[in-house]
Design a protein around this motif. Structure first.
Motif, PDB file in Angstrom:
ATOM      1  N   MET A 142     -30.682  -1.064  55.447  1.00  0.00           N
ATOM      2  CA  MET A 142     -30.954  -2.207  54.583  1.00  0.00           C
ATOM      3  C   MET A 142     -32.091  -1.861  53.630  1.00  0.00           C
ATOM      4  N   ARG A 143     -31.942  -2.234  52.387  1.00  0.00           N
ATOM      5  CA  ARG A 143     -32.954  -1.934  51.379  1.00  0.00           C
ATOM      6  C   ARG A 143     -34.126  -2.902  51.482  1.00  0.00           C
ATOM      7  N   THR A 144     -35.313  -2.389  51.203  1.00  0.00           N
ATOM      8  CA  THR A 144     -36.497  -3.234  51.135  1.00  0.00           C
ATOM      9  C   THR A 144     -36.560  -3.843  49.746  1.00  0.00           C
ATOM     10  N   LYS A 145     -36.752  -5.147  49.680  1.00  0.00           N
ATOM     11  CA  LYS A 145     -36.836  -5.816  48.377  1.00  0.00           C
ATOM     12  C   LYS A 145     -38.143  -5.467  47.685  1.00  0.00           C
ATOM     13  N   ALA A 146     -38.074  -5.295  46.397  1.00  0.00           N
ATOM     14  CA  ALA A 146     -39.260  -5.021  45.596  1.00  0.00           C
ATOM     15  C   ALA A 146     -39.888  -6.337  45.164  1.00  0.00           C
ATOM     16  N   LYS A 147     -41.172  -6.261  44.841  1.00  0.00           N
ATOM     17  CA  LYS A 147     -41.886  -7.422  44.323  1.00  0.00           C
ATOM     18  C   LYS A 147     -42.680  -6.984  43.098  1.00  0.00           C
ATOM     19  N   LYS A 148     -43.266  -7.949  42.417  1.00  0.00           N
ATOM     20  CA  LYS A 148     -44.056  -7.655  41.216  1.00  0.00           C
ATOM     21  C   LYS A 148     -45.104  -6.591  41.542  1.00  0.00           C
ATOM     22  N   GLY A 149     -45.175  -5.571  40.695  1.00  0.00           N
ATOM     23  CA  GLY A 149     -46.141  -4.492  40.871  1.00  0.00           C
ATOM     24  C   GLY A 149     -45.590  -3.272  41.579  1.00  0.00           C
ATOM     25  N   ASP A 150     -44.404  -3.379  42.171  1.00  0.00           N
ATOM     26  CA  ASP A 150     -43.786  -2.239  42.856  1.00  0.00           C
ATOM     27  C   ASP A 150     -43.113  -1.312  41.855  1.00  0.00           C
ATOM     28  N   LEU A 151     -43.013  -0.042  42.245  1.00  0.00           N
ATOM     29  CA  LEU A 151     -42.225   0.922  41.482  1.00  0.00           C
ATOM     30  C   LEU A 151     -40.839   0.997  42.100  1.00  0.00           C
ATOM     31  N   VAL A 152     -39.827   1.106  41.255  1.00  0.00           N
ATOM     32  CA  VAL A 152     -38.462   1.287  41.728  1.00  0.00           C
ATOM     33  C   VAL A 152     -37.847   2.508  41.055  1.00  0.00           C
ATOM     34  N   HIS A 153     -37.000   3.206  41.805  1.00  0.00           N
ATOM     35  CA  HIS A 153     -36.248   4.336  41.265  1.00  0.00           C
ATOM     36  C   HIS A 153     -34.933   3.783  40.723  1.00  0.00           C
ATOM     37  N   VAL A 154     -34.663   4.078  39.459  1.00  0.00           N
ATOM     38  CA  VAL A 154     -33.444   3.608  38.812  1.00  0.00           C
ATOM     39  C   VAL A 154     -32.596   4.838  38.491  1.00  0.00           C
ATOM     40  N   PRO A 155     -31.429   4.974  39.135  1.00  0.00           N
ATOM     41  CA  PRO A 155     -30.589   6.161  38.915  1.00  0.00           C
ATOM     42  C   PRO A 155     -30.012   6.230  37.497  1.00  0.00           C
ATOM     43  N   ALA A 156     -29.591   7.428  37.124  1.00  0.00           N
ATOM     44  CA  ALA A 156     -28.902   7.622  35.842  1.00  0.00           C
ATOM     45  C   ALA A 156     -27.652   6.744  35.808  1.00  0.00           C
ATOM     46  N   ASN A 157     -27.255   6.351  34.632  1.00  0.00           N
ATOM     47  CA  ASN A 157     -26.070   5.526  34.370  1.00  0.00           C
ATOM     48  C   ASN A 157     -26.212   4.076  34.817  1.00  0.00           C
ATOM     49  N   THR A 158     -27.431   3.655  35.160  1.00  0.00           N
ATOM     50  CA  THR A 158     -27.673   2.255  35.498  1.00  0.00           C
ATOM     51  C   THR A 158     -27.824   1.460  34.205  1.00  0.00           C
ATOM     52  N   LEU A 159     -27.273   0.262  34.190  1.00  0.00           N
ATOM     53  CA  LEU A 159     -27.320  -0.589  33.009  1.00  0.00           C
ATOM     54  C   LEU A 159     -28.572  -1.461  33.026  1.00  0.00           C
ATOM     55  N   LEU A 160     -29.363  -1.401  31.952  1.00  0.00           N
ATOM     56  CA  LEU A 160     -30.515  -2.273  31.736  1.00  0.00           C
ATOM     57  C   LEU A 160     -30.137  -3.269  30.644  1.00  0.00           C
ATOM     58  N   ILE A 161     -30.526  -4.528  30.833  1.00  0.00           N
ATOM     59  CA  ILE A 161     -30.109  -5.591  29.918  1.00  0.00           C
ATOM     60  C   ILE A 161     -31.311  -6.423  29.494  1.00  0.00           C
ATOM     61  N   THR A 162     -31.316  -6.920  28.263  1.00  0.00           N
ATOM     62  CA  THR A 162     -32.269  -7.945  27.829  1.00  0.00           C
ATOM     63  C   THR A 162     -31.458  -9.163  27.404  1.00  0.00           C
ATOM     64  N   PHE A 163     -32.028 -10.341  27.673  1.00  0.00           N
ATOM     65  CA  PHE A 163     -31.372 -11.599  27.328  1.00  0.00           C
ATOM     66  C   PHE A 163     -32.183 -12.326  26.270  1.00  0.00           C
ATOM     67  N   GLY A 164     -31.507 -13.024  25.384  1.00  0.00           N
ATOM     68  CA  GLY A 164     -32.162 -13.867  24.398  1.00  0.00           C
ATOM     69  C   GLY A 164     -32.586 -15.177  25.033  1.00  0.00           C
ATOM     70  N   ALA A 165     -33.280 -16.010  24.282  1.00  0.00           N
ATOM     71  CA  ALA A 165     -33.752 -17.310  24.768  1.00  0.00           C
ATOM     72  C   ALA A 165     -32.596 -18.217  25.187  1.00  0.00           C
ATOM     73  N   ASP A 166     -31.428 -17.992  24.612  1.00  0.00           N
ATOM     74  CA  ASP A 166     -30.255 -18.801  24.942  1.00  0.00           C
ATOM     75  C   ASP A 166     -29.492 -18.280  26.160  1.00  0.00           C
ATOM     76  N   GLY A 167     -29.999 -17.192  26.784  1.00  0.00           N
ATOM     77  CA  GLY A 167     -29.368 -16.645  27.973  1.00  0.00           C
ATOM     78  C   GLY A 167     -28.228 -15.678  27.706  1.00  0.00           C
ATOM     79  N   VAL A 168     -27.973 -15.388  26.445  1.00  0.00           N
ATOM     80  CA  VAL A 168     -26.914 -14.457  26.062  1.00  0.00           C
ATOM     81  C   VAL A 168     -27.495 -13.044  25.994  1.00  0.00           C
ATOM     82  N   VAL A 169     -26.704 -12.045  26.369  1.00  0.00           N
ATOM     83  CA  VAL A 169     -27.157 -10.658  26.310  1.00  0.00           C
ATOM     84  C   VAL A 169     -27.562 -10.317  24.878  1.00  0.00           C
TER      85      VAL A 169
END
Length: 70
Positions: free
Chosen positions: A1-28
């Motif tokens: 089971m994975r340990t959940k991260a919290k604010k201030g933690d470092l996380v390893h993000v593998p290659a080919n992972t999708l990062l997204i930003t959302f606008g104020a209206d909640g749309v990508v």
């Protein structure tokens, strides 16, 4: 089971992972598929999503797609 991260933690993000930003209206607003693995700082943890810093931008990534660095 994975340990959940919290604010201030470092996380390893593998290659080919999708990062997204959302606008104020909640749309990508923007997205990026990582070409190489990176370690990113969690600035907000909300259930199954993490907000992380990549460069000077905040991105959202699925918690299931990353691993907390202990």
């Amino acid at each position: 089971m994975r340990t959940k991260a919290k604010k201030g933690d470092l996380v390893h993000v593998p290659a080919n992972t999708l990062l997204i930003t959302f606008g104020a209206d909640g749309v990508v607003k923007d997205y990026e598929k990582l070409p190489a693995p990176v370690n990113l700082l969690v600035v907000h943890a909300d259930g199954h999503l993490y907000k992380v810093m990549n460069g000077s931008k905040e991105w959202v990534v699925k918690a299931k797609d990353v691993n907390k660095i202990d």
